[in-house]
Scaffold this motif. Sequence first.
Motif, PDB file in Angstrom:
ATOM      1  N   GLU A 142      -8.669  -9.611 -18.622  1.00  0.00           N
ATOM      2  CA  GLU A 142      -7.294  -9.231 -18.917  1.00  0.00           C
ATOM      3  C   GLU A 142      -6.434 -10.452 -19.190  1.00  0.00           C
ATOM      4  O   GLU A 142      -5.555 -10.430 -20.056  1.00  0.00           O
ATOM      5  CB  GLU A 142      -6.704  -8.433 -17.756  1.00  0.00           C
ATOM      6  N   SER A 143      -6.690 -11.552 -18.455  1.00  0.00           N
ATOM      7  CA  SER A 143      -5.830 -12.701 -18.712  1.00  0.00           C
ATOM      8  C   SER A 143      -6.194 -13.359 -20.034  1.00  0.00           C
ATOM      9  O   SER A 143      -5.326 -13.940 -20.686  1.00  0.00           O
ATOM     10  CB  SER A 143      -5.817 -13.680 -17.534  1.00  0.00           C
ATOM     11  N   ALA A 144      -7.444 -13.227 -20.465  1.00  0.00           N
ATOM     12  CA  ALA A 144      -7.775 -13.707 -21.810  1.00  0.00           C
ATOM     13  C   ALA A 144      -7.022 -12.891 -22.851  1.00  0.00           C
ATOM     14  O   ALA A 144      -6.486 -13.430 -23.830  1.00  0.00           O
ATOM     15  CB  ALA A 144      -9.278 -13.590 -22.045  1.00  0.00           C
ATOM     16  N   GLU A 145      -6.939 -11.578 -22.630  1.00  0.00           N
ATOM     17  CA  GLU A 145      -6.187 -10.725 -23.552  1.00  0.00           C
ATOM     18  C   GLU A 145      -4.710 -11.089 -23.554  1.00  0.00           C
ATOM     19  O   GLU A 145      -4.049 -11.062 -24.588  1.00  0.00           O
ATOM     20  CB  GLU A 145      -6.343  -9.256 -23.161  1.00  0.00           C
ATOM     21  N   LEU A 146      -4.225 -11.425 -22.360  1.00  0.00           N
ATOM     22  CA  LEU A 146      -2.819 -11.822 -22.254  1.00  0.00           C
ATOM     23  C   LEU A 146      -2.557 -13.057 -23.105  1.00  0.00           C
ATOM     24  O   LEU A 146      -1.552 -13.145 -23.817  1.00  0.00           O
ATOM     25  CB  LEU A 146      -2.477 -12.084 -20.786  1.00  0.00           C
ATOM     26  N   ASN A 147      -3.481 -14.026 -23.037  1.00  0.00           N
ATOM     27  CA  ASN A 147      -3.324 -15.221 -23.864  1.00  0.00           C
ATOM     28  C   ASN A 147      -3.188 -14.861 -25.330  1.00  0.00           C
ATOM     29  O   ASN A 147      -2.328 -15.382 -26.037  1.00  0.00           O
ATOM     30  CB  ASN A 147      -4.543 -16.139 -23.705  1.00  0.00           C
ATOM     31  N   GLU A 148      -4.052 -13.949 -25.757  1.00  0.00           N
ATOM     32  CA  GLU A 148      -3.997 -13.526 -27.159  1.00  0.00           C
ATOM     33  C   GLU A 148      -2.640 -12.927 -27.488  1.00  0.00           C
ATOM     34  O   GLU A 148      -2.047 -13.216 -28.531  1.00  0.00           O
ATOM     35  CB  GLU A 148      -5.069 -12.464 -27.426  1.00  0.00           C
ATOM     36  N   LEU A 149      -2.177 -12.086 -26.577  1.00  0.00           N
ATOM     37  CA  LEU A 149      -0.903 -11.409 -26.823  1.00  0.00           C
ATOM     38  C   LEU A 149       0.224 -12.437 -26.932  1.00  0.00           C
ATOM     39  O   LEU A 149       1.068 -12.351 -27.832  1.00  0.00           O
ATOM     40  CB  LEU A 149      -0.626 -10.426 -25.685  1.00  0.00           C
ATOM     41  N   GLY A 160      -2.687 -11.176 -10.723  1.00  0.00           N
ATOM     42  CA  GLY A 160      -3.385  -9.923 -10.471  1.00  0.00           C
ATOM     43  C   GLY A 160      -4.237  -9.435 -11.621  1.00  0.00           C
ATOM     44  O   GLY A 160      -4.750  -8.331 -11.564  1.00  0.00           O
ATOM     45  N   LEU A 161      -4.373 -10.223 -12.677  1.00  0.00           N
ATOM     46  CA  LEU A 161      -5.209  -9.794 -13.790  1.00  0.00           C
ATOM     47  C   LEU A 161      -6.625 -10.356 -13.621  1.00  0.00           C
ATOM     48  O   LEU A 161      -6.803 -11.453 -13.093  1.00  0.00           O
ATOM     49  CB  LEU A 161      -4.640 -10.297 -15.115  1.00  0.00           C
ATOM     50  N   ASN A 162      -7.607  -9.607 -14.094  1.00  0.00           N
ATOM     51  CA  ASN A 162      -8.959 -10.140 -14.054  1.00  0.00           C
ATOM     52  C   ASN A 162      -9.154 -11.075 -15.250  1.00  0.00           C
ATOM     53  O   ASN A 162      -8.315 -11.118 -16.144  1.00  0.00           O
ATOM     54  CB  ASN A 162      -9.982  -9.003 -14.011  1.00  0.00           C
ATOM     55  N   PRO A 163     -10.235 -11.886 -15.262  1.00  0.00           N
ATOM     56  CA  PRO A 163     -10.388 -12.895 -16.318  1.00  0.00           C
ATOM     57  C   PRO A 163     -10.293 -12.308 -17.714  1.00  0.00           C
ATOM     58  O   PRO A 163      -9.684 -12.892 -18.607  1.00  0.00           O
ATOM     59  CB  PRO A 163     -11.782 -13.467 -16.058  1.00  0.00           C
ATOM     60  N   ASP A 216       2.408   9.038 -21.124  1.00  0.00           N
ATOM     61  CA  ASP A 216       2.124   9.032 -19.694  1.00  0.00           C
ATOM     62  C   ASP A 216       3.214   8.243 -18.963  1.00  0.00           C
ATOM     63  O   ASP A 216       3.760   7.292 -19.516  1.00  0.00           O
ATOM     64  CB  ASP A 216       0.775   8.361 -19.427  1.00  0.00           C
ATOM     65  N   PRO A 217       3.519   8.639 -17.729  1.00  0.00           N
ATOM     66  CA  PRO A 217       4.507   7.854 -16.985  1.00  0.00           C
ATOM     67  C   PRO A 217       4.002   6.431 -16.735  1.00  0.00           C
ATOM     68  O   PRO A 217       2.812   6.230 -16.487  1.00  0.00           O
ATOM     69  CB  PRO A 217       4.675   8.628 -15.674  1.00  0.00           C
ATOM     70  N   ALA A 218       4.914   5.482 -16.830  1.00  0.00           N
ATOM     71  CA  ALA A 218       4.533   4.076 -16.698  1.00  0.00           C
ATOM     72  C   ALA A 218       3.900   3.804 -15.335  1.00  0.00           C
ATOM     73  O   ALA A 218       3.025   2.956 -15.220  1.00  0.00           O
ATOM     74  CB  ALA A 218       5.755   3.193 -16.894  1.00  0.00           C
ATOM     75  N   GLY A 219       4.347   4.536 -14.315  1.00  0.00           N
ATOM     76  CA  GLY A 219       3.813   4.311 -12.984  1.00  0.00           C
ATOM     77  C   GLY A 219       2.357   4.709 -12.842  1.00  0.00           C
ATOM     78  O   GLY A 219       1.696   4.334 -11.877  1.00  0.00           O
ATOM     79  N   ASP A 220       1.854   5.474 -13.812  1.00  0.00           N
ATOM     80  CA  ASP A 220       0.469   5.930 -13.763  1.00  0.00           C
ATOM     81  C   ASP A 220      -0.498   4.925 -14.385  1.00  0.00           C
ATOM     82  O   ASP A 220      -1.703   5.100 -14.283  1.00  0.00           O
ATOM     83  CB  ASP A 220       0.347   7.247 -14.534  1.00  0.00           C
ATOM     84  N   LEU A 221       0.032   3.922 -15.065  1.00  0.00           N
ATOM     85  CA  LEU A 221      -0.839   2.993 -15.771  1.00  0.00           C
ATOM     86  C   LEU A 221      -1.523   2.059 -14.782  1.00  0.00           C
ATOM     87  O   LEU A 221      -0.974   1.773 -13.722  1.00  0.00           O
ATOM     88  CB  LEU A 221      -0.018   2.138 -16.751  1.00  0.00           C
ATOM     89  N   PRO A 222      -2.708   1.567 -15.121  1.00  0.00           N
ATOM     90  CA  PRO A 222      -3.313   0.541 -14.274  1.00  0.00           C
ATOM     91  C   PRO A 222      -2.498  -0.754 -14.334  1.00  0.00           C
ATOM     92  O   PRO A 222      -1.692  -0.954 -15.244  1.00  0.00           O
ATOM     93  CB  PRO A 222      -4.707   0.351 -14.878  1.00  0.00           C
ATOM     94  N   TYR A 223      -2.777  -1.617 -13.364  1.00  0.00           N
ATOM     95  CA  TYR A 223      -1.930  -2.792 -13.178  1.00  0.00           C
ATOM     96  C   TYR A 223      -1.827  -3.655 -14.440  1.00  0.00           C
ATOM     97  O   TYR A 223      -0.732  -4.047 -14.860  1.00  0.00           O
ATOM     98  CB  TYR A 223      -2.500  -3.606 -12.019  1.00  0.00           C
ATOM     99  N   GLY A 224      -2.964  -3.945 -15.041  1.00  0.00           N
ATOM    100  CA  GLY A 224      -2.959  -4.805 -16.224  1.00  0.00           C
ATOM    101  C   GLY A 224      -2.137  -4.200 -17.348  1.00  0.00           C
ATOM    102  O   GLY A 224      -1.396  -4.905 -18.044  1.00  0.00           O
ATOM    103  N   ALA A 225      -2.254  -2.884 -17.513  1.00  0.00           N
ATOM    104  CA  ALA A 225      -1.498  -2.202 -18.565  1.00  0.00           C
ATOM    105  C   ALA A 225      -0.005  -2.258 -18.269  1.00  0.00           C
ATOM    106  O   ALA A 225       0.811  -2.379 -19.186  1.00  0.00           O
ATOM    107  CB  ALA A 225      -1.968  -0.760 -18.680  1.00  0.00           C
ATOM    108  N   GLN A 226       0.357  -2.186 -16.985  1.00  0.00           N
ATOM    109  CA  GLN A 226       1.778  -2.277 -16.635  1.00  0.00           C
ATOM    110  C   GLN A 226       2.329  -3.642 -17.012  1.00  0.00           C
ATOM    111  O   GLN A 226       3.452  -3.752 -17.503  1.00  0.00           O
ATOM    112  CB  GLN A 226       1.966  -2.031 -15.141  1.00  0.00           C
TER     113      GLN A 226
END
Lengths: 490, 534
Positions: free
Chosen positions: A237-244, A232-235, A198-208
């Motif tokens: 998503e930001s928890a997932e970001l921490n994991e990443l 701009g991430l919800n709680p 899928d084009p990157a521009g189509d992804l939701p914000y967190g996925a981008q």
Amino acid sequence: MMTDVTSMPAQGGTLSSWDDDPVLTVEHLTMRFGGLVAVNDLSFNVGRGDITALIGPNGAGKTTVFNCVTGFYKPTEGRIVMRHGRNVPESLIASVTNSGEQHHHEDGSGVFLLERMPDFMISRRAKVARTFQNIRLFAGMTVLENLLVAQHNPLMVASNFTIGGLIGLPGYKKSRAESIDKAVYWMEQVRLIDRADDPAGDLPYGAQRRLEIARAMCTDPHLLCLDEPAAGLNPRESAELNELLQFIRQKHGTSILLIEHDMGVVMQISDHIVVLDYGEKISDGDAEFVRNDPKVIAAYLGVEDEEEVEEVLEEDAALAAGKSVGEAPGEDSPERPLGTTQTDVTGDESGPVPKSAELDPIPPAAAASAAALGEPADGPAADAAQTPMAGALSTARDGRPDKLTRISGIGPVNEHKLNAHGIFHFDQIAAWTAEDVKQAESYLAFDGRIAREDWVGQARQLAAGEDTEFSRREDRKTSPRDPNGKGGAK
Amino acid sequence: MTSTDNQPANLNRPEGAQVKREERLAAPNRPTGRPGSSAHPLAAALKDSVIAALLVAVLGFFFFAIRTEIAPGGLDVTTRWMLWIVSILVVFFGRLLIQVFILDEQSRGLKIAVSAALVAALTAIFVINSSPGDRIGSVIFGVLIGLAAVGLVAAFAHFRGNEKAASSIAVPGLGKWLGRALFVFALVLPFFFTYFFPARDRQFIDLAILIMTYIMLGWGLNIVVGLAGLLDLGYVAFYAVGAYSFALLSTHYEFIGFWVALPLAGILAAFWGVILGFPVLRLRGDYLAIVTLAFGEIIRVVLLNWYQFTGGPDGISGIPKPTLFGLEFKRGEGGFADFFGMDYDSIQRFIFLYYIIFVLAILTNIITMRLRKMPIGRAWEALREDEIACRSLGINTTNTKLTAFATGAMFGGFAGSFFATRQGFISPESFTFLESAIILAIVVLGGLGSQIGVVIASVAMIGGIELLRNLDFLQAVFGTGFDPTQYRMLIFGLAMVLIMVWKPRGLVSSREPSAVYKEKKTIGADMVAQGEGH
């Protein structure tokens, strides 16, 4: 393919572990725009394998520091030294500085003076990757293409600067396949494998945001600079970001420097925090130290409101503690001040993590994010590795497992994970009850996907020897990872 | 795959006129189209058409109806009432048709009624204009033309109604098959014309050569504008460099023929591409366009004024013709026909020229398509999407831009040397800004970055201009005093405006990904960036 783990994160030792073995040293950095002094005589270290946060109120000069480090600005004064390998002697750095060269490197270790290098060389040679505050993806290109662009330089060399690739030399084909493998690896890590085309521009914000981090990681950086990754991430998503970020730091030994406004994220994951205000450093230390530093409190909320500050920070801490419950199994006292626990927590986590990501049946990011999604800590997600799945076998019957990727939705990675749990045959999946599906979903970290894609139904058909539309397509492919889709799904 | 339901929902985001139409369709009182208009569905459409016709009546009165001519003893006023009335009627019925078929979708009966009225009116005009002995012929002609007009509008309306379905399902496959069909046709084209149109084969093959040259130029420019996103208004400079390189080399050195000069011309043009590339590296947007435009003009002015070297406005003549492994296409001993024991025919040389440009163009296409899948091609597209992100990933944007300019220029140089050998004579007159504009228009009209789009646009533009030379039938409508060739460019310009209103991002605006993991999905134009200067 991946950077070897050269070092584990600094274990909660002395306060100045980042001063002992810094990967990046910023010395007396000054940046003036005309009369405006954006950054004034700033010095700090980024420890090898650490997560270092750069915080400060709006307009404090954080992004300017980033732009200087990554070469987008040429600093007015100062030196920025990037070190590859441990224990680079100071004398070498001094001699490179005096020689007027941009960098010096010999097997395994290197010194790079970033203030002298153009931006693209910093990424290419000094191995400093970055993301942007306002996401800069190649919106009209697919997720896969975005990750391939990031591997431009090794691919250029492999294709003999296009000439070899144009006439179809085998060396290029091999490295092209490798680059796709690497892209697939990162798409799996950031859970974008299903959206590869899928084009990157189509992804939701967190996925981008995640894709941008994956793209930066495809350049094999030693230092990853993230400009407000949680904005701009919800709680969740930001928890997932921490994991990443923890995963990147532990598995790839990449040091991380990040700018962040979300204090919950900062206090929770940072080993080291540098606070800027009006272009000057006002505090430098671990989370506990910074949080109690009166200068920081004054800078954030004004001198008079100290009481309020305490309250706000308490709230932040409580929030962060709540978030970290899932991913910090060793933590038994959530009311403990957060800053002090962080190094301990990472120390705990780095223990059970297996050395190789390839052999690991559950990437810690996936398992832990499943936990962070609010699954009960003692539920199937937590002990999936120990509990065999319904109807599990120890080995495939006759030693010949079915090709599970013929089920739409199961990729090579999921097949691998399922095999690790004793699922080898279509009839095993076909026999799944609703309970089993739920268990599998929670452990593969897919909510609702198995049911939505009807794995069970597909498996029933395949077990009976029939074909599904997808499996026919899958069978036709000579290689599922052929980038041009030659002989693929046309 | 879940991906089927993850298809970009806004793949066909309505643009331009389509927005208007969808707004109207969404309006609650659909039959009348507009709230507050009169009850009868036809009334609104009629009112609108009458207003349009009145406008034409007022404006056309001075342009069409009255004409002053210099006569002995002063000015003489002549009137052309027929032309005036016909143009009013054309606008009236045209507007009515558009209203009924496209803007406010009306009932079937109304469509038929309006169509019948149009056909009747057209027939009446033909009958009045024709001589008494020719009545039946003109009736048939009028009915045919009227039905054709109605059919055209209806087809347009129908196609737009189905556009969503058409572009998401049919077009990917269609593009591939269209490409193959066009390729096969292009392969046998000279023999097709010599067999079916033996009287005019030379004219048609010549036109095919011209179109093929523009296809090649379009493909070359597509690398710079479509892939790398660098707006180049001076592309004709490289065409000129290629042409003059070949002309000068071959006229000064006996031993240099077309086949030796061809790569040299390409290399020289690529060199000039790099020369142009350097100053424009730091420029963006409009500034980039202006500097490239200036570069194109500088080359032309130098060619015009450096008399000792280029011959100035006299140009260079006596450029040798290409040979087939040393065999010349000439009459008599040692020629191509003689060698193969055939009868000499001048068409053989045209067929040979056609195949040269055909091979060159196909080569351009193959190389471009391969480059797109190479790291450099991907870097070009990434550069078009976001230059800063490229630099953060370690891509040397300077080199990347220069390679784009050089590669595009090289193909321009090849096409230029072909042009020189085909014409046998070149002068700066052939390399004006208009040429750059036409090549750019082909690329933009076809859709930036689309190879098949360039082919369609070249055929439409170059072929279309030629087709419009044969508009004698319009004399039957507007009277014998009407010279249709004068309106050629007007009609052509109007057609281009209409196409761009209909398809603002070109005929083929979607992008094919250069690498595929599981399933190939075309990317909608709204996602794809257009680069600098658009």
